[in-house]
Design a protein around this motif. Structure first.
Motif, PDB file in Angstrom:
ATOM      1  N   UNK A 189     -35.758  34.883  -0.338  1.00 50.37           N
ATOM      2  CA  UNK A 189     -36.340  33.683  -0.958  1.00 50.37           C
ATOM      3  C   UNK A 189     -36.068  32.466  -0.089  1.00 50.37           C
ATOM      4  N   UNK A 190     -37.155  31.738   0.236  1.00 52.15           N
ATOM      5  CA  UNK A 190     -37.035  30.466   0.960  1.00 52.15           C
ATOM      6  C   UNK A 190     -36.435  30.570   2.342  1.00 52.15           C
ATOM      7  N   UNK A 191     -36.837  31.596   3.102  1.00 54.90           N
ATOM      8  CA  UNK A 191     -36.294  31.755   4.467  1.00 54.90           C
ATOM      9  C   UNK A 191     -37.306  31.347   5.553  1.00 54.90           C
ATOM     10  N   UNK A 192     -38.475  30.833   5.104  1.00 59.18           N
ATOM     11  CA  UNK A 192     -39.470  30.362   6.066  1.00 59.18           C
ATOM     12  C   UNK A 192     -40.381  31.445   6.613  1.00 59.18           C
ATOM     13  N   UNK A 193     -40.539  32.551   5.928  1.00 61.34           N
ATOM     14  CA  UNK A 193     -41.409  33.630   6.388  1.00 61.34           C
ATOM     15  C   UNK A 193     -42.880  33.221   6.338  1.00 61.34           C
ATOM     16  N   UNK A 194     -43.600  33.504   7.397  1.00 61.11           N
ATOM     17  CA  UNK A 194     -45.043  33.297   7.418  1.00 61.11           C
ATOM     18  C   UNK A 194     -45.795  34.627   7.514  1.00 61.11           C
TER      19      UNK A 194
END
Length: 251
Positions: free
Chosen positions: A49-54
């Motif tokens: 959650x909220x790790x900047x994955x695109x």
């Protein structure tokens, strides 16, 4: 904190192949760092959650993974890699991402074990007929955005059974006790009535006896008065006779 350092902290000297649950929320995931998860072959639950994955294209093979939480990222597509890398997924949380098209979700059709999907906060969830379309695309799905496929089924889960609604069985003993009490009350009433009648009869008899006694006293008094009157009259006659005798002697 970047993801590699976070992974080291979470391991705590454990063997990655033995770890079944891993939480890496809000760590910084640089390009290619997801590959560091390849050593977690026994991983069953993973939170990103909220790790900047695109994209999830670099997701390593995690054949035992059944729960993936990847909310609050920048994912807009590239979900097809999950079909091959995580074939046993049952729960997928993708809320608050950038997913706009139903076609991005259609790529999950090969996840035959997927039962729960969360897309709240994604633009695709605002499309007309979104809910029906998702269940059509993923027929094995039973839960979407935290709600059951059939709202009536969900409501019925919260309803108590008939046995639970029914109150406790009536206590027959109470009825028996009440009957006993009523019988006692009636018997007491009868006793009171009998006792009252008896007392009333006794009172009437006493009054009659008193009346008879009074009458007897009156008769006795009258007899005494008559005797006294007789005595008085006898004395009077005796005196008169004596007076008459005296008068004869004088002559």
């Amino acid at each position: 904190m970047d993801m590699k350092k976070r992974i080291s902290l979470e391991l705590r000297d454990r063997n990655p192949a033995e770890v079944q649950q891993l939480v890496l929320d809000h760590s910084l995931c640089a390009v290619g760092q997801l590959e560091a998860l390849s050593d977690f072959s026994s991983l069953q639950e993973l939170s990103l959650v909220g790790v900047g994955l695109s994209s999830l294209s670099n997701m390593p093979s995690l054949p035992k993974l059944h729960t993936l939480s990847a909310g609050g990222n920048l994912l807009s597509g590239g979900l097809d890699s999950l079909n091959e890398k995580c074939p046993n997924l049952k729960t997928l949380n993708l809320k608050d991402n950038k997913i706009k098209e139903l076609s991005s979700i259609q790529t999950l059709q090969n996840l035959k074990n997927l039962r729960s999907l969360d897309l709240r906060g994604c633009e695709v969830s605002a499309l007309p007929g979104y809910r029906d379309a998702i269940f059509t695309l993923l027929p094995a799905l039973s839960r979407l955005d935290g709600a059951q496929q059939d709202p009536e089924e969900q409501d019925s889960e919260g309803e108590p059974d008939d046995d639970e609604e029914a109150g406790p069985p009536e206590d027959d003993d109470d009825d028996d006790d009440n009957d006993d009490v009523d019988e006692d009350d009636s018997s007491e009433g009868e006793e009171d009535e009998v006792g009252l009648s008896y007392l009333m009869k006794e009172g009437i008899q006493d009054e009659e006896d008193d009346g008879d006694y009074v009458e007897e006293e009156d008769e006795e008094e009258e007899e005494e008065e008559e005797e006294e009157d007789g005595d008085v009259q006898g004395e009077k006659r005796k005196r008169e006779a004596e007076d008459d005798g005296d008068d004869d002697d004088d002559e």
